[in-house]
Design a protein around this motif. Structure first.
Motif, PDB file in Angstrom:
ATOM      1  N   VAL A  65      -7.197  -2.419  29.682  1.00  0.00           N
ATOM      2  CA  VAL A  65      -7.924  -1.041  29.455  1.00  0.00           C
ATOM      3  C   VAL A  65      -7.911  -0.945  27.815  1.00  0.00           C
ATOM      4  N   THR A  66      -8.856  -0.251  27.264  1.00  0.00           N
ATOM      5  CA  THR A  66      -9.055   0.124  25.858  1.00  0.00           C
ATOM      6  C   THR A  66      -9.121   1.639  25.754  1.00  0.00           C
ATOM      7  N   VAL A  67      -8.503   2.190  25.158  1.00  0.00           N
ATOM      8  CA  VAL A  67      -8.801   3.449  24.959  1.00  0.00           C
ATOM      9  C   VAL A  67      -8.711   3.622  23.145  1.00  0.00           C
ATOM     10  N   ARG A  68     -10.164   3.887  22.910  1.00  0.00           N
ATOM     11  CA  ARG A  68     -10.364   4.071  21.500  1.00  0.00           C
ATOM     12  C   ARG A  68     -11.071   5.046  20.919  1.00  0.00           C
ATOM     13  N   ALA A  69     -10.855   5.404  19.938  1.00  0.00           N
ATOM     14  CA  ALA A  69     -11.717   6.394  19.070  1.00  0.00           C
ATOM     15  C   ALA A  69     -12.038   7.492  19.527  1.00  0.00           C
ATOM     16  N   ASN A  70     -11.369   8.179  20.511  1.00  0.00           N
ATOM     17  CA  ASN A  70     -11.350   9.447  21.072  1.00  0.00           C
ATOM     18  C   ASN A  70     -10.690  10.542  20.266  1.00  0.00           C
ATOM     19  N   ARG A  71     -11.354  11.486  20.507  1.00  0.00           N
ATOM     20  CA  ARG A  71     -10.698  12.804  19.801  1.00  0.00           C
ATOM     21  C   ARG A  71     -10.040  13.662  20.701  1.00  0.00           C
ATOM     22  N   ILE A  72      -8.704  14.070  20.818  1.00  0.00           N
ATOM     23  CA  ILE A  72      -7.865  14.767  21.712  1.00  0.00           C
ATOM     24  C   ILE A  72      -7.700  16.245  21.137  1.00  0.00           C
ATOM     25  N   VAL A  73      -8.117  17.371  21.689  1.00  0.00           N
ATOM     26  CA  VAL A  73      -7.809  18.644  21.025  1.00  0.00           C
ATOM     27  C   VAL A  73      -7.218  19.476  21.842  1.00  0.00           C
ATOM     28  N   GLY A  74      -5.838  19.646  21.637  1.00  0.00           N
ATOM     29  CA  GLY A  74      -5.307  20.791  22.458  1.00  0.00           C
ATOM     30  C   GLY A  74      -5.112  20.325  23.977  1.00  0.00           C
ATOM     31  N   VAL A  75      -3.572  20.298  24.377  1.00  0.00           N
ATOM     32  CA  VAL A  75      -3.453  19.932  25.844  1.00  0.00           C
ATOM     33  C   VAL A  75      -2.322  20.872  25.880  1.00  0.00           C
ATOM     34  N   GLY A  76      -2.507  22.014  27.175  1.00  0.00           N
ATOM     35  CA  GLY A  76      -1.467  22.700  27.640  1.00  0.00           C
ATOM     36  C   GLY A  76      -0.542  22.075  28.503  1.00  0.00           C
ATOM     37  N   GLY A  77       0.494  22.838  29.108  1.00  0.00           N
ATOM     38  CA  GLY A  77       1.509  22.460  30.099  1.00  0.00           C
ATOM     39  C   GLY A  77       2.284  21.218  29.226  1.00  0.00           C
ATOM     40  N   ALA A  78       2.613  20.202  30.004  1.00  0.00           N
ATOM     41  CA  ALA A  78       3.461  19.233  29.375  1.00  0.00           C
ATOM     42  C   ALA A  78       2.725  18.573  28.058  1.00  0.00           C
TER      43      ALA A  78
END
Length: 218
Positions: A141-154
């Motif tokens: 699997v490839t997880v590439r060039a994503n923008r992750i903005v703000g994660v609640g909880g854990a």
């Protein structure tokens, strides 16, 4: 597609070369689901996976108050870690996903039982618990060039939750709005092998939680 609070907005079981592209999905417990079909000989099992799948350029928004559910989910056949049943294949790219998750096993984008999947160039905002969850059994699997903005909880950016996963997590950008991520990349099982390179970590309190996994950063 608007207002399916107990179910999926767009749903396909198995299928080959299906493209889900350019849709706006709001108010659904699960925005887009590409999952396997039942085994005709044993309805408690699944036997055919979606292959050659494209989920691209969609806007998926889950408002607060819905039961837990992923904004986008892709799953191959089987129920157990390392299952030898057919794996899902394809690409999840260019989507804008807001509000997915709500429990430790859900996420903005959730993958399990896949082979060669690419998750690239998505914007994943305001997730609850996990932005991306690689539940188990994701091969190459490839997880590439994503923008992750703000994660609640854990507050986990990419959660490699159980075992039998391997691949690469590269060139992702982790932002801290409104709060810093607790963990940018988490490995929950030693039975995982990943290259984790060239990510931008923002103010994540922990960049990589190794969890005993084999992680190459150089």
């Amino acid at each position: 597609i608007d207002g399916v609070p107990a179910w999926e907005g767009i749903d396909t079981h198995a299928g080959e070369d299906i493209e889900i592209r350019g849709n706006v999905v709001t108010g659904c417990r699960v925005g887009i689901a590409a999952v396997p079909s039942k085994d005709p000989a044993d309805r408690g099992q699944t036997s055919v996976a979606p292959i050659g799948l494209v989920i691209a350029d969609n806007t998926v928004t889950r408002p607060p108050g819905l039961a837990p559910g992923s904004a986008i989910i892709v799953s191959g056949a089987g129920t157990t870690v390392g299952s030898t049943r057919p794996r899902a294949t394809g690409v999840v790219s260019g989507n804008v996903v807001t509000g997915g998750g709500g429990s430790s096993g859900e996420a903005g984008i959730l993958l399990k039982l896949t082979r060669g999947m690419v998750v690239a160039r998505n914007r994943i905002e305001a997730s609850v618990e996990n932005a991306v969850c690689l539940a188990h059994s994701n091969e190459a699997v490839t997880v590439r060039a994503n923008r992750i903005v703000g994660v609640g909880g854990a507050g986990i950016g990419v959660n490699v939750r159980a075992g039998a996963n391997h691949g690469a997590i590269t060139r992702n950008h982790f932002e801290s709005a409104p709060h810093a991520l607790a963990v940018a990349v988490r490995f929950g099982d030693a039975d995982n092998r990943f290259a984790v390179r060239r990510n931008t970590w923002g103010t994540a309190r922990v960049r990589i939680a190794h969890g005993g996994a084999t992680v190459t950063t150089g």
